[in-house]
Design an enzyme around this catalytic site. Structure first.
Site, PDB file in Angstrom:
ATOM      1  N   ASP A 107       4.332 -44.405  27.604  1.00  0.00           N
ATOM      2  CA  ASP A 107       3.680 -45.155  28.685  1.00  0.00           C
ATOM      3  C   ASP A 107       4.648 -46.204  29.211  1.00  0.00           C
ATOM      4  OD1 ASP A 107       2.038 -46.713  30.297  1.00  0.00           O
ATOM      5  OD2 ASP A 107       1.031 -47.679  28.599  1.00  0.00           O
ATOM      6  N   ASN A 112       4.016 -48.184  32.065  1.00  0.00           N
ATOM      7  CA  ASN A 112       3.425 -49.244  32.892  1.00  0.00           C
ATOM      8  C   ASN A 112       2.283 -50.002  32.231  1.00  0.00           C
ATOM      9  OD1 ASN A 112       1.479 -47.289  32.949  1.00  0.00           O
ATOM     10  ND2 ASN A 112       1.424 -47.050  35.177  1.00  0.00           N
ATOM     11  N   ASP A 114      -0.676 -49.100  30.768  1.00  0.00           N
ATOM     12  CA  ASP A 114      -2.099 -48.783  30.918  1.00  0.00           C
ATOM     13  C   ASP A 114      -2.635 -47.962  29.751  1.00  0.00           C
ATOM     14  OD1 ASP A 114      -0.958 -46.322  31.376  1.00  0.00           O
ATOM     15  OD2 ASP A 114      -1.813 -46.040  33.378  1.00  0.00           O
ATOM     16  N   ASP A 122       3.208 -41.362  31.107  1.00  0.00           N
ATOM     17  CA  ASP A 122       3.486 -41.074  32.504  1.00  0.00           C
ATOM     18  C   ASP A 122       4.886 -40.487  32.656  1.00  0.00           C
ATOM     19  OD1 ASP A 122       5.195 -43.418  32.400  1.00  0.00           O
ATOM     20  OD2 ASP A 122       3.378 -44.615  32.655  1.00  0.00           O
ATOM     21  N   ASP A 138       3.067 -26.640  34.182  1.00  0.00           N
ATOM     22  CA  ASP A 138       1.856 -25.928  33.782  1.00  0.00           C
ATOM     23  C   ASP A 138       1.122 -25.501  35.048  1.00  0.00           C
ATOM     24  OD1 ASP A 138      -0.274 -25.012  32.167  1.00  0.00           O
ATOM     25  OD2 ASP A 138       0.063 -26.654  30.754  1.00  0.00           O
ATOM     26  N   ASP A 146      -1.516 -21.104  32.692  1.00  0.00           N
ATOM     27  CA  ASP A 146      -2.731 -21.371  31.920  1.00  0.00           C
ATOM     28  C   ASP A 146      -3.714 -20.200  31.998  1.00  0.00           C
ATOM     29  OD1 ASP A 146      -4.437 -23.364  30.486  1.00  0.00           O
ATOM     30  OD2 ASP A 146      -5.680 -23.196  32.287  1.00  0.00           O
ATOM     31  N   GLU A 175      -0.116 -17.967  28.949  1.00  0.00           N
ATOM     32  CA  GLU A 175      -1.097 -18.240  27.887  1.00  0.00           C
ATOM     33  C   GLU A 175      -2.107 -17.100  27.874  1.00  0.00           C
ATOM     34  OE1 GLU A 175      -4.304 -21.554  26.305  1.00  0.00           O
ATOM     35  OE2 GLU A 175      -4.061 -21.241  28.447  1.00  0.00           O
ATOM     36  N   HIS A 217      -1.153 -28.401  22.270  1.00  0.00           N
ATOM     37  CA  HIS A 217      -2.148 -29.413  22.605  1.00  0.00           C
ATOM     38  C   HIS A 217      -3.570 -28.945  22.325  1.00  0.00           C
ATOM     39  CE1 HIS A 217      -1.999 -26.761  26.035  1.00  0.00           C
ATOM     40  NE2 HIS A 217      -3.101 -27.293  26.521  1.00  0.00           N
ATOM     41  N   ASP A 218      -3.746 -27.664  21.976  1.00  0.00           N
ATOM     42  CA  ASP A 218      -5.077 -27.123  21.702  1.00  0.00           C
ATOM     43  C   ASP A 218      -5.332 -26.858  20.226  1.00  0.00           C
ATOM     44  OD1 ASP A 218      -5.925 -27.069  24.367  1.00  0.00           O
ATOM     45  OD2 ASP A 218      -5.072 -25.086  24.716  1.00  0.00           O
TER      46      ASP A 218
END
Length: 531
Positions: free
Chosen positions: A26, A28, A30, A34, A103, A205, A268, A330-331
């Site tokens: 990150d 910035n 938040d 990013d 992606d 995807d 995928e 990520h899954d």
């Protein structure tokens, strides 16, 4: 790198590294990663020795499914940056000799995409047929029995027009109608937009979902479904996925990508092996370069299972195809959470020495393991819709730990998901200093793979071995290497292939410099074979 290795396409000899942008770095303050954060940490990625980066979606999105609900296919989500920030990142990636894959999400868009907003405005809108709309069943009710992968019906009633639209995932993710040529053209134009901008390919995807059977018939009931299984498994997705017409679109994707030179398409595709192989296409009409192979994620971690699946998968690859392997994403649950840290080191050895292209997932190189997500911190809609099923994906999307400073150097504020509990000691900076760390092991493995034609491109032969020992030979020209992995908790003896003797250890999980024919529990070696 040898001449033989350099002569092969990068997607054959190389290694892909997946970045989940929300959780990498990150810039910035938040709490959400990013593009500028990724750019600031590129030296870490380059120092690993990988060849390409795959970014999970960065497009404008309401974030109902964290970017897989795309509201603009040719923009950048403001929380990640803008197109100028993307161009700077792409230039920085290329300056380090790396490639960048985006992606591509062709099956569905956000219901906030302008296309869908138009489509739902009236039955006679020109974009009505860009999505899959159906009248209620005779007597009222759902058009068919299809179930969303997120649970519940795959249909949502639009009260204004009185029809249902199809959503394979969340109701905020409306399925596009790929039987409409205008949709196929618009999505091909999306790919062209990013290729023109300089990207090196795409991870596509849920590719096997993009075309549905004509007439949308009911899916057959699954006779093996029982309470406790995910709701989507109540039916067999015979008519909602893997339709033969999808392969024509895949061939078009490949033709477009190939027209831009040394690009790659990764599909995928969660299918049984025999159906997965069809997505390679034919030699004359190839499909995607790499249909993702998830067998190391989906199967038990033991020698007999792994030996059988490796042999079966390698034998099934068509002559014009090339294998690929993955142990995390990520899954899926983290590899160290699934099998423990000691075996996760063995898994790294396996992934990076098998024949085929490996894909690494961010954080696995430092061994991030189990992360408990408190109920009030759960963000994954799949987990929120089907609680207690173990389907949550937040556990694999937690932030990267860079150092022992506040918030692990990921952000100046509390991250959007919790960090792993041992982040103060399990971080990149700490493992940089430890020669025995997971990070240093990954770097040694990747360096060995880059330097060795046998590891990057050579043929593979499985060898008979003692219980718990997975052993195989990699060979290219005169170079012969033996990979020995102990998947058990006891030391074992290893018999070398006939008429050979051990040379130097190329890379190992342990600390020995010479191979004496024994291997300790949870250890792995790559050993040079001499005549």
């Amino acid at each position: 790198m040898s001449e033989a290795t350099l002569a092969a396409p990068w997607w054959k000899r190389g290694v892909i590294y997946q970045i989940y942008p929300r959780s990498f770095a990150d810039s910035n303050g938040d709490g959400i990663g990013d593009l500028a954060g990724i750019a600031a940490r590129l030296d870490h990625v380059a120092s690993l020795g990988v060849d390409a980066i795959w970014l999970s979606p960065i497009f404008p999105s309401p974030m109902a499914d964290f970017g897989y609900d795309v509201a603009d296919y040719t923009g950048v989500e403001p929380m990640f940056g803008d197109l100028a920030a993307f161009d700077r990142l792409l230039a920085a990636v290329h300056a380090r000799g790396l490639r960048l894959l985006l992606d591509f999400v062709p099956n569905h868009s956000s219901t906030e995409h302008p296309w869908f907003v138009e489509s739902r405005s009236s039955r006679d809108n020109p974009k009505r047929d860009w999505y899959i709309w159906r009248d209620p069943a005779p007597g009222g009710g759902l058009p068919n029995n299809w179930i969303s992968d997120m649970g519940g019906p795959a249909w949502e009633l639009d009260p204004v027009t009185g029809q249902y639209y199809l959503h394979t995932f969340l109701k905020e993710q409306a399925d596009l109608n790929w039987r409409n040529p205008a949709v196929a053209q618009a999505m091909t134009d999306v790919m062209r937009f990013w290729l023109d901008r300089g990207v090196d390919g795409f991870r596509i995807d849920v590719l096997w979902h993009i075309v549905k059977a004509e007439g949308l018939p009911d899916n057959p009931a699954n006779p093996d479904w029982r309470e406790g299984l995910a709701e989507k498994l109540r039916v067999l997705q015979h008519h909602s996925t893997d339709q033969p017409e999808a392969h024509a679109f895949t061939r078009q994707f490949r033709q477009l990508a190939d027209s831009y030179g040394d690009t790659a398409l990764v599909g995928e595709i969660f299918l049984p092996r025999d159906r997965l192989m069809r997505w390679y296409g034919t030699e004359a009409e190839p499909g995607v370069h790499l249909p993702f192979n998830f067998e190391l994620i989906e199967n038990p971690w033991d020698r007999d299972t792994l030996a059988a699946l490796i042999a079966g998968y390698d034998a099934a690859i068509p002559d014009h195809g090339w294998p690929n392997w993955v142990i995390g994403s990520h899954d899926a649950a983290r590899i160290a959470a699934r099998i423990g840290e000691r075996q996760a080191r063995v898994a790294a050895m396996l992934l990076l020495t098998l024949r085929g292209t490996p894909t690494l997932y961010q954080g696995d190189e430092i061994g991030i393991g189990t992360v408990d997500i408190p109920p009030h911190r759960i963000r994954d809609p799949q987990d929120l819709r089907q609680p207690g099923m173990g389907l949550g994906r937040d556990r694999s999307r937690t932030p990267m730990a860079w150092d022992a400073s506040s918030n692990a150097g990921f952000s100046t504020v509390e991250p959007w998901l919790p960090l792993h509990p041992d982040w103060r000691t399990r971080n990149v900076a700490a493992q940089e200093e430890d020669p025995a760390s997971m990070l240093r092991l990954y770097r040694r493995l990747l360096a060995a793979r880059r330097a060795s034609p046998a590891l990057s491109l050579g043929r593979m032969t499985l060898r008979e071995a003692a219980p718990d020992i997975l052993a195989y030979e990699r060979q290219h020209g005169d170079e012969r290497l033996l990979v020995v992995l102990n998947l058990g908790s006891e030391p074992r003896e290893v018999t070398l292939p006939g008429a050979t003797r051990p040379g130097r250890i190329i890379v190992a999980t342990g600390t020995r410099d010479m191979f004496d024919g024994t291997i300790d529990a949870d250890e792995a070696y790559v050993v040079e074979l001499l005549a």
